[in-house]
Design an enzyme around this catalytic site. Sequence first.
Site, PDB file in Angstrom:
ATOM      1  N   LYS A 126       0.863  -1.185   0.000  1.00 44.41           N
ATOM      2  CA  LYS A 126       0.000   0.000   0.000  1.00 44.41           C
ATOM      3  C   LYS A 126       0.897   1.230   0.000  1.00 44.41           C
ATOM      4  CE  LYS A 126      -4.317   1.349   0.143  1.00 44.41           C
ATOM      5  NZ  LYS A 126      -5.504   0.726  -0.473  1.00 44.41           N
ATOM      6  N   ASP A 166      -6.846   4.549  -4.861  1.00 47.16           N
ATOM      7  CA  ASP A 166      -7.514   4.435  -3.557  1.00 47.16           C
ATOM      8  C   ASP A 166      -8.120   5.815  -3.304  1.00 47.16           C
ATOM      9  OD1 ASP A 166      -7.812   2.579  -1.082  1.00 47.16           O
ATOM     10  OD2 ASP A 166      -7.180   4.460  -0.183  1.00 47.16           O
TER      11      ASP A 166
HETATM   12  P1  NDP Z   1     -12.778   8.054  -3.221  1.00 47.98           P
HETATM   13  O1  NDP Z   1     -11.725   9.050  -2.922  1.00 47.98           O
HETATM   14  O2  NDP Z   1     -13.226   7.872  -4.625  1.00 47.98           O
HETATM   15  O3  NDP Z   1     -14.069   8.335  -2.327  1.00 47.98           O
HETATM   16  C1  NDP Z   1     -13.998   8.363  -0.937  1.00 47.98           C
HETATM   17  C2  NDP Z   1     -15.338   8.850  -0.411  1.00 47.98           C
HETATM   18  O4  NDP Z   1     -15.329   8.771   1.003  1.00 47.98           O
HETATM   19  C3  NDP Z   1     -15.619  10.291  -0.763  1.00 47.98           C
HETATM   20  O5  NDP Z   1     -16.996  10.481  -0.855  1.00 47.98           O
HETATM   21  C4  NDP Z   1     -15.038  11.031   0.444  1.00 47.98           C
HETATM   22  O6  NDP Z   1     -15.622  12.317   0.648  1.00 47.98           O
HETATM   23  C5  NDP Z   1     -15.398  10.091   1.566  1.00 47.98           C
HETATM   24  N1  NDP Z   1     -14.399  10.208   2.639  1.00 47.98           N
HETATM   25  C6  NDP Z   1     -13.059  10.027   2.537  1.00 47.98           C
HETATM   26  N2  NDP Z   1     -12.469  10.243   3.705  1.00 47.98           N
HETATM   27  C7  NDP Z   1     -13.455  10.574   4.558  1.00 47.98           C
HETATM   28  C8  NDP Z   1     -13.478  10.911   5.937  1.00 47.98           C
HETATM   29  N3  NDP Z   1     -12.356  10.959   6.652  1.00 47.98           N
HETATM   30  N4  NDP Z   1     -14.696  11.176   6.487  1.00 47.98           N
HETATM   31  C9  NDP Z   1     -15.842  11.123   5.760  1.00 47.98           C
HETATM   32  N5  NDP Z   1     -15.862  10.807   4.439  1.00 47.98           N
HETATM   33  C10 NDP Z   1     -14.697  10.547   3.874  1.00 47.98           C
HETATM   34  O7  NDP Z   1     -12.233   6.673  -2.624  1.00 47.98           O
HETATM   35  P2  NDP Z   1     -12.708   5.198  -2.950  1.00 47.98           P
HETATM   36  O8  NDP Z   1     -14.162   5.173  -3.225  1.00 47.98           O
HETATM   37  O9  NDP Z   1     -11.770   4.628  -3.930  1.00 47.98           O
HETATM   38  O10 NDP Z   1     -12.399   4.462  -1.567  1.00 47.98           O
HETATM   39  C11 NDP Z   1     -13.351   4.381  -0.511  1.00 47.98           C
HETATM   40  C12 NDP Z   1     -12.944   3.283   0.447  1.00 47.98           C
HETATM   41  O11 NDP Z   1     -12.898   2.032  -0.263  1.00 47.98           O
HETATM   42  C13 NDP Z   1     -11.560   3.424   1.101  1.00 47.98           C
HETATM   43  O12 NDP Z   1     -11.594   2.842   2.386  1.00 47.98           O
HETATM   44  C14 NDP Z   1     -10.672   2.578   0.192  1.00 47.98           C
HETATM   45  O13 NDP Z   1      -9.509   2.136   0.852  1.00 47.98           O
HETATM   46  C15 NDP Z   1     -11.622   1.429  -0.100  1.00 47.98           C
HETATM   47  N6  NDP Z   1     -11.301   0.648  -1.291  1.00 47.98           N
HETATM   48  C16 NDP Z   1     -11.213   1.236  -2.530  1.00 47.98           C
HETATM   49  C17 NDP Z   1     -10.960   0.459  -3.635  1.00 47.98           C
HETATM   50  C18 NDP Z   1     -10.957   1.020  -5.017  1.00 47.98           C
HETATM   51  O14 NDP Z   1     -10.878   0.225  -5.960  1.00 47.98           O
HETATM   52  N7  NDP Z   1     -11.087   2.323  -5.218  1.00 47.98           N
HETATM   53  C19 NDP Z   1     -10.685  -0.986  -3.511  1.00 47.98           C
HETATM   54  C20 NDP Z   1     -10.883  -1.516  -2.190  1.00 47.98           C
HETATM   55  C21 NDP Z   1     -11.145  -0.695  -1.132  1.00 47.98           C
HETATM   56  P3  NDP Z   1     -14.794  13.616   0.201  1.00 47.98           P
HETATM   57  O15 NDP Z   1     -14.775  13.604  -1.282  1.00 47.98           O
HETATM   58  O16 NDP Z   1     -15.578  14.738   0.780  1.00 47.98           O
HETATM   59  O17 NDP Z   1     -13.438  13.472   0.827  1.00 47.98           O
END
Ligand code: NDP
Length: 444
Positions: A126, A166
């Site tokens: 990671k 991510d």
């Molecule tokens: P994105 O950056 O595309 O989206 C993240 C979302 O979560 C946004 O809506 C963001 O809001 C919100 N968010 C992030 N941090 C916070 C926080 N501290 N408090 C509240 N809301 C928050 O990321 P992903 O969708 O790619 O990832 C989401 C999760 O899924 C993570 O845990 C990641 O590790 C996991 N994941 C992702 C994969 C992938 O293929 N993308 C694969 C496997 C797991 P804002 O825009 O306002 O920050």
Amino acid sequence: MSYVDEVLAQVIKQNPNEPEFHQAVEEVLNSLRPAIEANEEQYRRDALLERLVNPERQIRFRVPWVDDNGQVHVNSGYRVQYNSAIGPYKGGIRLHPSVNFGIIKFLGFEQIFKNALTGLPIGGGKGGSDFDPKGKSDREIMAFCQSFMSELFKYIGADTDVPAGDIGTGAREIGYMFGMYKKLRGVFEGVLTGKGLTYGGSLVRTEATGYGLLYITQEMLKCHGESLKDKIVVVSGAGNVATYDIEKAQQLGAKVVTCSDSTGWVYDPDGIDLKALKDIKEVKRARLSIYKDYRPNAEYHEGRGVWSIKCDIALPCATQNELLLDDAKQLVANGVMAVCEGANMPTTLEATEYLQANGVYFLPGKAANAGGVATSALEMSQNSERLHWSFEEVDAKLQGIMTDLYHNIDNAAKKYGYEGNYVVGANLAGFEKVAAAMQAQGIV
Ligand code: NDP
């Protein structure tokens, strides 16, 4: 003291101020007790757990970049190459101000087991940076990504370590990083996944984590005589994972009524308007507060609150520790049937235990969100073959992987007497494979 307790104590002592990392190790090692205790003498002699919890390598570097006003900024870059027993390190790059070694280590540690569960030959890693992409211009994003890669390129490669997206790292960032890697190395190779379709990306990769989450949820429900049809679903997040799990949930007949970002959340009783959501997040890169401009009947609230909405299924898809004990109590009081994690470790240990104790089907992220990395591995296969598979072909493979994964963790839980406990099942199934590969390769 048992071997597991000894190693847990060491992890806390040797990695101070890294609570998320402690939490991840504690959750995994506690659930591995049945397998460890059955082989305690041998594992202790071979220091198997010490080797498992210590990354093979962790790298921290300086990332200087210049903003649009000529001001120089310096961020920290991280890459943790955790475990390569079953394949090249594989895991995303997180760009978020909260990133530090503890966060990257927790994610890398989880990734080892997740990658093993996909059945594909990928090790765990990671990376990331405390850079905040919010509000940055395209040129600033490019400047950061190029600087980040101008150091990271020394440590990665198509057969050694293959990063992906991510939080904060999507197709745009992967494109800038790939371009810089190619320029520095002078080779066109599948060193990153999540690439654009014009230069080696795979169809379905964008949708894969969200789709995969729904495929495994569907399989679990089917095995319990249920389905997604007409179920009310609450989702947190509005990023990559949330968007495509809403899309697939709707395709499978469920009604998704919430989503959220870090400033607020939306409740749309008529069902989330996916077109509006994509326009807000993927095109305008705006805040969810403008969702009401598209759907006047919807509610927008500042802060957090999606878990207060009555639902059948809850899908936390934003970030770690976003579903707390009080949220779990509210979900149970509202009659939730299943909680399936799209994000990594979104549910705290206490909340997880409460949900399980109250008969809620609980799928942990390392199983439920493995569709993303699985499809990344399919992208690596296509890059190695120099071929491009159709959407249907990749989607069918993803469905097969998620269905097999469910049965794999279900069987592992049964084998050790924990039927229905998918947390234990996922950790045990992942561990068995990685431990066997580590033992076979000697003390390295
Ligand atoms: P994105 O950056 O595309 O989206 C993240 C979302 O979560 C946004 O809506 C963001 O809001 C919100 N968010 C992030 N941090 C916070 C926080 N501290 N408090 C509240 N809301 C928050 O990321 P992903 O969708 O790619 O990832 C989401 C999760 O899924 C993570 O845990 C990641 O590790 C996991 N994941 C992702 C994969 C992938 O293929 N993308 C694969 C496997 C797991 P804002 O825009 O306002 O920050």
